[in-house]
Design an enzyme around this catalytic site. Structure first.
Site, short mmCIF file in Angstrom:
data_model
loop_
_atom_site.label_atom_id
_atom_site.label_comp_id
_atom_site.label_asym_id
_atom_site.label_seq_id
_atom_site.Cartn_x
_atom_site.Cartn_y
_atom_site.Cartn_z
N LYS A 1 -14.55 -3.41 10.60
CA LYS A 1 -15.01 -2.46 9.57
C LYS A 1 -16.45 -2.05 9.86
CE LYS A 1 -11.87 -4.48 6.16
NZ LYS A 1 -11.74 -5.55 5.15
N GLY B 1 -5.89 -4.49 -1.58
CA GLY B 1 -4.81 -4.44 -2.57
C GLY B 1 -4.22 -3.05 -2.64
N GLY C 1 -2.80 -14.44 -1.83
CA GLY C 1 -2.46 -13.27 -1.01
C GLY C 1 -3.65 -12.44 -0.58
N VAL D 1 0.84 -1.21 0.00
CA VAL D 1 0.00 0.00 0.00
C VAL D 1 0.87 1.26 0.00
CG1 VAL D 1 -1.77 1.30 1.23
CG2 VAL D 1 -1.90 -1.21 1.13
N LYS E 1 -7.86 -0.28 10.28
CA LYS E 1 -9.20 -0.59 10.83
C LYS E 1 -9.13 -1.09 12.26
CE LYS E 1 -8.17 -4.73 8.55
NZ LYS E 1 -8.04 -5.44 7.32
N GLU F 1 -10.50 6.71 5.09
CA GLU F 1 -11.32 6.10 4.02
C GLU F 1 -10.83 4.69 3.68
OE1 GLU F 1 -14.16 7.74 2.12
OE2 GLU F 1 -14.24 5.56 2.19
N ASP G 1 -12.37 -9.35 10.91
CA ASP G 1 -12.02 -8.24 10.01
C ASP G 1 -13.30 -7.47 9.64
OD1 ASP G 1 -10.06 -7.02 7.91
OD2 ASP G 1 -11.75 -7.71 6.71
#
Ligand code: HSE
Length: 438
Positions: A207, A304, A189, A15, A107, A131, A203
């Site tokens: 969120k 990604g 991945g 990232v 997050k 975001e 996860d």
């Protein structure tokens, strides 16, 4: 002349590298759109020598995130390290404390410390933009915080974990097992380092807690989310769902109920013709029910480098423009504590799969327990599977029975199934999947 906005980036993985590349590629466009140049000036990461797709030699190197956060030459601290505690937390606190704005994709940190960090940002008149923490490239944070600021929201629900959606999509389309699809998700991945975090729903819960705060002014609290993962879902469930006009998705749902805000993550049957049911593979989607404009669905890549960088760079762009909103849409002190809504009181339709003993009286016993709990059936399917042991005259015969109920309560379903189990007319544990109206 307007001075550039100087950026420090902590974390140069997929990232971080994508953020550097996007800022470089969009340099002139960003300057025009935001009214000032955006310059990456300093970075930090675990390894200085690791091969990356982008050159980082021209940036000032800091040995650790805290040192970067304190660098007087940066205006914005971009945190792409991850993790709910240090070093991300201390570094963000240092940056905010010094009045620097922060952009983060973290997050886990927000789900745990979002309220405190939001208060700190407000106190120092700094932006805290995140975001990228939910839904990757989908601008759902901005949509809830700004785009729908004037609407009364009833429900927000979505596919927030690409790994789970990839697994469920392949299980459905190719009849594969959960274990086989999880292996492929890891190989490609998609899954987190610990895949249990994805497939057991945690996860998605992090969120969802962030979305519930933005939508309903709830204090971000992952502990208020009921969580169930997808590891018990079988190809048989997906095939049955398909026949009955449904698909199974791992949804995060936050909804206003008479008991308060219900926040839940679980495998969910959604009608095959709904927008959310069309979302396959690693793609994410969020649907918002807002009075008068129902339903609004945003769909896009949820993870990604490029997807996450898109959100991070947009957040930086807001800071360059001088846009600063309360991180969760209203001052941190106004965010409400919400109790974990008891799932026993959840109301909705249910899919129930039982492995019923193939002998006289079984159907009557199941029907009796459902009737005792006032549960009404929309459909019932009993079908002997090819290759299964034959019942009636055989010794161990059993047959799958699939029930779809009309709206009832979780409590009623659990009590009815406990009665059915007590009466020994089924083998194994019943499979229960909630149906979401959409
Ligand atoms: N493991 C996450 C997913 C990555 O599968 O969606 C993005 O948070």
């Amino acid at each position: 002349m307007v001075t550039p906005l100087n950026i420090g980036i902590a974390g140069l993985g997929t990232v971080g590298s994508a953020v550097i590349a996007q800022i470089a590629a969009q340099r002139d466009t960003l300057a025009v759109r935001c009214g000032r140049r955006i310059e990456v000036v300093a970075v930090t990461a675990r390894s200085r020598t690791k091969k990356r797709g982008v050159a980082v030699g021209k940036f000032k190197w800091h040995s650790d995130p805290l040192s970067l956060a304190r660098d007087p030459n940066i205006d914005v601290f971009v945190e792409l390290i991850g993790g709910e505690n240090n070093p991300a937390k201390t570094a963000i606190e240092a940056a905010l404390g010094a009045g620097k704005s922060v952009v983060t994709a973290n997050k886990a940190l927000l789900a745990k410390h979002g309220v405190a960090l939001s208060a700190l940002a407000e106190k120092h008149h700094a932006a805290l933009n995140f975001e990228a923490a939910v839904g990757g490239a989908i601008p759902i944070v901005k949509t809830l915080r700004e785009g729908l600021a004037g609407n009364s929201l009833q429900r927000v629900y979505g596919i927030l974990n690409g790994t789970c959606n990839y697994i469920l999509s392949r299980m459905e389309q190719e009849g594969l097992t959960f274990a086989a699809c999880l292996k492929d998700a890891q190989r490609l991945g998609y899954a987190e380092a610990n895949p249990a975090f994805d497939v057991e729903g945690h996860d998605t819960a992090q969120k969802l807690a962030i979305l519930a705060s933005l939508a309903f002014g709830a204090k971000v609290d992952q502990g208020a989310v009921y969580v169930e993962g997808i590891s018990s879902i079988t190809p048989a469930d997906l095939a049955a769902a398909n026949e009955l006009g449904y698909r199974v998705k791992l949804l995060g749902v936050a909804v206003k109920t008479p008991q308060g805000i219900e926040q839940r993550v679980h495998p969910t049957m959604v009608r095959k013709d709904s927008a959310i049911a069309q979302v396959m593979g690693v793609t994410n989607a969020v649907t918002v029910d807002a009075a008068g404009i129902n339903p609004l669905t945003l769909v896009g890549p949820g993870a990604g480098g490029a997807a996450t960088a898109s959100a991070v760079v947009a957040d930086i762009g807001d800071i360059a423009r001088g846009v600063r909103t309360a991180p969760f849409g209203q001052p941190a002190v106004r965010l409400q504590s919400v109790r974990k809504a008891p799932m026993q009181r959840h109301e909705g339709g249910y899919y129930i799969r039982l492995q019923a003993r193939d002998k006289p009286g079984t159907a009557a016993t199941i029907a009796k327990h459902l009737a005792q709990q006032q549960i009404s059936l929309e459909s019932i399917v009993q079908r002997h599977l090819d290759g299964a042991p034959v019942g009636q005259n055989g010794k161990s015969g059993s047959v799958p029975v699939i029930l779809i109920t009309y709206a009832t309560t979780e409590d009623a379903v659990r009590k009815a199934l406990a009665g059915v189990s007590r009466d020994r007319v089924i083998s194994g544990a019943p499979q229960v999947i909630r149906i979401e109206k959409n």
